[in-house]
Scaffold this motif. Structure first.
Motif, PDB file in Angstrom:
ATOM      1  N   LYS A   1     -29.271  -6.332  96.598  1.00  0.00           N
ATOM      2  CA  LYS A   1     -28.162  -5.979  97.489  1.00  0.00           C
ATOM      3  C   LYS A   1     -26.882  -6.737  97.178  1.00  0.00           C
ATOM      4  CE  LYS A   1     -31.043  -4.570 101.398  1.00  0.00           C
ATOM      5  NZ  LYS A   1     -31.371  -4.787 102.823  1.00  0.00           N
ATOM      6  N   GLU A   2     -27.008  -7.805  96.425  1.00  0.00           N
ATOM      7  CA  GLU A   2     -25.812  -8.593  96.093  1.00  0.00           C
ATOM      8  C   GLU A   2     -25.009  -7.987  94.943  1.00  0.00           C
ATOM      9  OE1 GLU A   2     -28.883  -9.642  93.208  1.00  0.00           O
ATOM     10  OE2 GLU A   2     -28.878  -9.358  95.377  1.00  0.00           O
ATOM     11  N   ALA A   3     -25.550  -6.988  94.266  1.00  0.00           N
ATOM     12  CA  ALA A   3     -24.870  -6.392  93.120  1.00  0.00           C
ATOM     13  C   ALA A   3     -23.591  -5.682  93.570  1.00  0.00           C
ATOM     14  CB  ALA A   3     -25.790  -5.413  92.403  1.00  0.00           C
ATOM     15  N   VAL A   4     -22.525  -5.877  92.815  1.00  0.00           N
ATOM     16  CA  VAL A   4     -21.232  -5.256  93.117  1.00  0.00           C
ATOM     17  C   VAL A   4     -20.779  -4.473  91.889  1.00  0.00           C
ATOM     18  CG1 VAL A   4     -18.820  -5.644  93.737  1.00  0.00           C
ATOM     19  CG2 VAL A   4     -20.608  -7.098  94.719  1.00  0.00           C
ATOM     20  N   PHE A   5     -20.352  -3.228  92.092  1.00  0.00           N
ATOM     21  CA  PHE A   5     -19.935  -2.374  90.992  1.00  0.00           C
ATOM     22  C   PHE A   5     -18.482  -1.936  91.179  1.00  0.00           C
ATOM     23  CE2 PHE A   5     -24.520  -1.681  91.660  1.00  0.00           C
ATOM     24  CZ  PHE A   5     -24.988  -2.136  90.435  1.00  0.00           C
ATOM     25  N   ASP A   6     -17.777  -1.831  90.093  1.00  0.00           N
ATOM     26  CA  ASP A   6     -16.368  -1.446  90.082  1.00  0.00           C
ATOM     27  C   ASP A   6     -16.202  -0.026  90.641  1.00  0.00           C
ATOM     28  OD1 ASP A   6     -13.794  -0.493  89.266  1.00  0.00           O
ATOM     29  OD2 ASP A   6     -13.719  -2.020  87.706  1.00  0.00           O
ATOM     30  N   SER A   7     -15.479   0.097  91.738  1.00  0.00           N
ATOM     31  CA  SER A   7     -15.337   1.400  92.393  1.00  0.00           C
ATOM     32  C   SER A   7     -14.432   2.357  91.631  1.00  0.00           C
ATOM     33  CB  SER A   7     -14.794   1.210  93.818  1.00  0.00           C
ATOM     34  OG  SER A   7     -13.511   0.602  93.780  1.00  0.00           O
ATOM     35  N   GLN A   8     -13.693   1.855  90.645  1.00  0.00           N
ATOM     36  CA  GLN A   8     -12.819   2.719  89.848  1.00  0.00           C
ATOM     37  C   GLN A   8     -13.531   3.275  88.623  1.00  0.00           C
ATOM     38  OE1 GLN A   8      -9.146   0.884  88.559  1.00  0.00           O
ATOM     39  NE2 GLN A   8      -8.520   2.655  87.343  1.00  0.00           N
ATOM     40  N   TYR A   9     -14.405   2.461  88.006  1.00  0.00           N
ATOM     41  CA  TYR A   9     -14.983   2.831  86.722  1.00  0.00           C
ATOM     42  C   TYR A   9     -16.503   3.010  86.723  1.00  0.00           C
ATOM     43  CZ  TYR A   9     -10.522   1.517  84.516  1.00  0.00           C
ATOM     44  OH  TYR A   9      -9.212   1.440  84.138  1.00  0.00           O
ATOM     45  N   ASP A  10     -17.192   2.549  87.757  1.00  0.00           N
ATOM     46  CA  ASP A  10     -18.645   2.467  87.669  1.00  0.00           C
ATOM     47  C   ASP A  10     -19.318   3.435  88.646  1.00  0.00           C
ATOM     48  OD1 ASP A  10     -21.344   1.630  87.542  1.00  0.00           O
ATOM     49  OD2 ASP A  10     -20.722  -0.394  86.957  1.00  0.00           O
ATOM     50  N   TYR A  11     -20.032   4.440  88.101  1.00  0.00           N
ATOM     51  CA  TYR A  11     -20.721   5.425  88.929  1.00  0.00           C
ATOM     52  C   TYR A  11     -21.752   4.781  89.854  1.00  0.00           C
ATOM     53  CZ  TYR A  11     -19.077   9.414  86.035  1.00  0.00           C
ATOM     54  OH  TYR A  11     -18.339  10.369  85.393  1.00  0.00           O
ATOM     55  N   ARG A  12     -22.293   3.632  89.442  1.00  0.00           N
ATOM     56  CA  ARG A  12     -23.321   3.004  90.264  1.00  0.00           C
ATOM     57  C   ARG A  12     -22.803   2.599  91.634  1.00  0.00           C
ATOM     58  NH1 ARG A  12     -25.194  -1.287  85.807  1.00  0.00           N
ATOM     59  NH2 ARG A  12     -22.903  -1.297  85.626  1.00  0.00           N
ATOM     60  N   SER A  13     -21.484   2.494  91.764  1.00  0.00           N
ATOM     61  CA  SER A  13     -20.906   2.129  93.061  1.00  0.00           C
ATOM     62  C   SER A  13     -21.159   3.179  94.130  1.00  0.00           C
ATOM     63  CB  SER A  13     -19.394   1.900  92.908  1.00  0.00           C
ATOM     64  OG  SER A  13     -18.733   3.096  92.497  1.00  0.00           O
ATOM     65  N   VAL A  14     -21.519   4.400  93.717  1.00  0.00           N
ATOM     66  CA  VAL A  14     -21.796   5.452  94.697  1.00  0.00           C
ATOM     67  C   VAL A  14     -23.200   6.043  94.542  1.00  0.00           C
ATOM     68  CG1 VAL A  14     -19.384   6.085  95.005  1.00  0.00           C
ATOM     69  CG2 VAL A  14     -20.700   7.197  93.193  1.00  0.00           C
ATOM     70  N   MET A  15     -24.041   5.423  93.721  1.00  0.00           N
ATOM     71  CA  MET A  15     -25.395   5.944  93.521  1.00  0.00           C
ATOM     72  C   MET A  15     -26.332   5.445  94.617  1.00  0.00           C
ATOM     73  SD  MET A  15     -25.996   5.765  89.413  1.00  0.00           S
ATOM     74  CE  MET A  15     -24.958   6.710  88.299  1.00  0.00           C
ATOM     75  N   PRO A  16     -27.150   6.339  95.174  1.00  0.00           N
ATOM     76  CA  PRO A  16     -27.978   5.957  96.332  1.00  0.00           C
ATOM     77  C   PRO A  16     -29.022   4.891  96.049  1.00  0.00           C
ATOM     78  CG  PRO A  16     -28.514   8.171  95.545  1.00  0.00           C
ATOM     79  CD  PRO A  16     -27.263   7.763  94.844  1.00  0.00           C
ATOM     80  N   GLN A  17     -29.535   4.808  94.806  1.00  0.00           N
ATOM     81  CA  GLN A  17     -30.578   3.821  94.541  1.00  0.00           C
ATOM     82  C   GLN A  17     -30.044   2.389  94.590  1.00  0.00           C
ATOM     83  OE1 GLN A  17     -29.330   5.977  92.289  1.00  0.00           O
ATOM     84  NE2 GLN A  17     -29.731   5.387  90.173  1.00  0.00           N
ATOM     85  N   PHE A  18     -28.721   2.217  94.441  1.00  0.00           N
ATOM     86  CA  PHE A  18     -28.136   0.881  94.458  1.00  0.00           C
ATOM     87  C   PHE A  18     -27.579   0.497  95.834  1.00  0.00           C
ATOM     88  CE2 PHE A  18     -27.870   2.150  89.982  1.00  0.00           C
ATOM     89  CZ  PHE A  18     -28.431   1.055  89.367  1.00  0.00           C
ATOM     90  N   SER A  19     -27.649   1.412  96.792  1.00  0.00           N
ATOM     91  CA  SER A  19     -27.179   1.087  98.134  1.00  0.00           C
ATOM     92  C   SER A  19     -28.180   0.164  98.814  1.00  0.00           C
ATOM     93  CB  SER A  19     -27.024   2.375  98.952  1.00  0.00           C
ATOM     94  OG  SER A  19     -28.301   2.943  99.218  1.00  0.00           O
ATOM     95  N   GLY A  20     -27.744  -0.501  99.868  1.00  0.00           N
ATOM     96  CA  GLY A  20     -28.659  -1.375 100.595  1.00  0.00           C
ATOM     97  C   GLY A  20     -29.866  -0.624 101.104  1.00  0.00           C
ATOM     98  N   GLN A  21     -29.644   0.562 101.645  1.00  0.00           N
ATOM     99  CA  GLN A  21     -30.750   1.376 102.148  1.00  0.00           C
ATOM    100  C   GLN A  21     -31.669   1.805 101.007  1.00  0.00           C
ATOM    101  OE1 GLN A  21     -29.562   5.113 103.928  1.00  0.00           O
ATOM    102  NE2 GLN A  21     -31.441   5.270 105.124  1.00  0.00           N
ATOM    103  N   GLY A  22     -31.071   2.161  99.870  1.00  0.00           N
ATOM    104  CA  GLY A  22     -31.866   2.565  98.719  1.00  0.00           C
ATOM    105  C   GLY A  22     -32.735   1.433  98.203  1.00  0.00           C
ATOM    106  N   ILE A  23     -32.185   0.253  98.136  1.00  0.00           N
ATOM    107  CA  ILE A  23     -32.952  -0.903  97.657  1.00  0.00           C
ATOM    108  C   ILE A  23     -34.137  -1.178  98.574  1.00  0.00           C
ATOM    109  CG2 ILE A  23     -32.829  -3.420  97.383  1.00  0.00           C
ATOM    110  CD1 ILE A  23     -29.976  -2.914  96.207  1.00  0.00           C
ATOM    111  N   ASP A  24     -33.930  -1.027  99.874  1.00  0.00           N
ATOM    112  CA  ASP A  24     -35.044  -1.204 100.811  1.00  0.00           C
ATOM    113  C   ASP A  24     -36.123  -0.144 100.590  1.00  0.00           C
ATOM    114  OD1 ASP A  24     -33.970  -3.440 102.016  1.00  0.00           O
ATOM    115  OD2 ASP A  24     -32.955  -2.296 103.597  1.00  0.00           O
TER     116      ASP A  24
END
Length: 334
Positions: free
Chosen positions: A223-246
């Motif tokens: 959950k501590e991972a931070v992704f660049d909201s301009q360049y990084d698709y992972r910033s909006v991918m569900p598996q990397f969200s807090g809920q997804g990680i849980d």
């Protein structure tokens, strides 16, 4: 590194290298010199299969990835297989990090794309040329006809489809035989397993993109991972969200347990599982890190038994997990 054959005669390293992330979707593009150094190191490690596309870049340089791959691989061109793609462009007017796609596979556009890719890749032929996404306005038979012409002209030697379904595969293959499809596939994205019988029937290879679920199955992101909201698709991918990680905790625990049993890493287990399922499956993970690139390559040496693969499949079938990726909007070309 071991090798596999896609289709009837395209020999590739059984783990390929997805070049996209060096220039697109995984943060700000790497420095070109660093990217060239990484790709040349990949060749030294035994990678022979490199995947790019005409649209992997940024608004400032939309074709950066092909240019990078072309320069990096020119000196070893006779030792490598280069795959690239045609048939889409991004809606760069969108403010979304994951820009909507606009399909366009009109014959004249395909021909212009092929010529431009040949120039950027600094080569006289493309080893594997994919339609990046289906164009609902152009029959796949027409696309396949253009591929046959490009083969006759020596500009491409093999072709394929990306994100294809069975009907499209069969119709395309009937006009000009396909060598491979390239679809999403990982422990978190198994819906295309239903295509295995038709691929075996027609002798078509399966190139798996995002085999580590965009890096999530490396088990290195919390959950501590931070992704660049301009360049990084992972910033909006569900598996990397807090809920997804849980939701994915049991999946990550399974990977850690299996990795410990096999003296491997979770990423290596994810790749080895795939390699041991079918002999025509070739994953193409990408990375910007030489250590991760070596780790992925070493997955080629890990073998799981049929019973171990089945046990993993059975566990995955019953396991709750988040959505993966989230999808991309597709706009009309008209």
């Amino acid at each position: 590194m071991e090798y596999r054959v896609l289709g009837k005669n395209l020999k590739v390293s059984e783990i390929g290298f997805g070049c996209m992330g060096l220039s697109h979707a995984y943060g700000k593009p790497v420095d070109k010199k660093d990217g060239i150094r990484l790709l040349r190191e990949a060749v030294e490690m035994g990678y022979t299969f490199f995947d790019t596309a005409e649209v992997y870049g940024t608004a400032g340089n939309p074709h950066a990835n092909e240019e990078l791959a072309g320069e990096a691989l020119k000196s070893v061109r006779d030792k490598v297989v280069i795959a690239t793609k045609f048939g889409i462009h991004f809606d760069m007017g969108s403010k979304d990090v994951n820009k909507p796609l606009v399909p366009d596979s009109r014959p004249e556009v395909i021909r212009a794309s092929a010529e431009a890719s040949l120039r950027r890749l600094d080569t006289d032929h493309i080893d594997l040329y994919y339609q990046h996404r289906n164009d609902p306005n152009v029959p796949i038979e027409e696309v396949a006809g253009v591929m046959a012409e490009l083969m006759q002209e020596g500009k491409i030697t093999h072709w394929g489809l990306s994100e294809a379904d069975e009907d499209t595969i069969r119709r395309a293959h009937a006009v000009c035989p396909l060598t491979a499809i390239q679809n999403r596939y990982s422990m978190m994205a198994r819906w295309h397993e239903k295509l295995f019988p038709v691929l075996e029937e027609l002798q078509i290879g399966y190139v798996a993109f995002s085999p580590l679920a965009n890096g999530f199955l490396s088990a290195r992101y919390g959950k501590e991972a931070v992704f660049d909201s301009q360049y990084d698709y992972r910033s909006v991918m569900p598996q990397f969200s807090g809920q997804g990680i849980d939701k994915n905790r049991k999946l990550i625990a399974l990977l850690h347990k299996t990795a410990e049993e096999k003296c491997a890493t979770p990423a290596q287990i994810s790749l080895a599982w795939m390699l041991c399922k079918k002999p025509y499956l070739v994953p193409i993970p990408g990375t910007r890190n030489i250590g991760r690139m070596l780790e992925n390559a070493d997955a080629s040496a890990i073998r799981l038994t049929a019973s171990e693969v089945k046990a993993l499949d059975d566990a995955l079938d019953k396991m709750e997990m988040s959505d993966v990726f989230g999808g991309t909007k597709i706009l009309s070309a008209s």
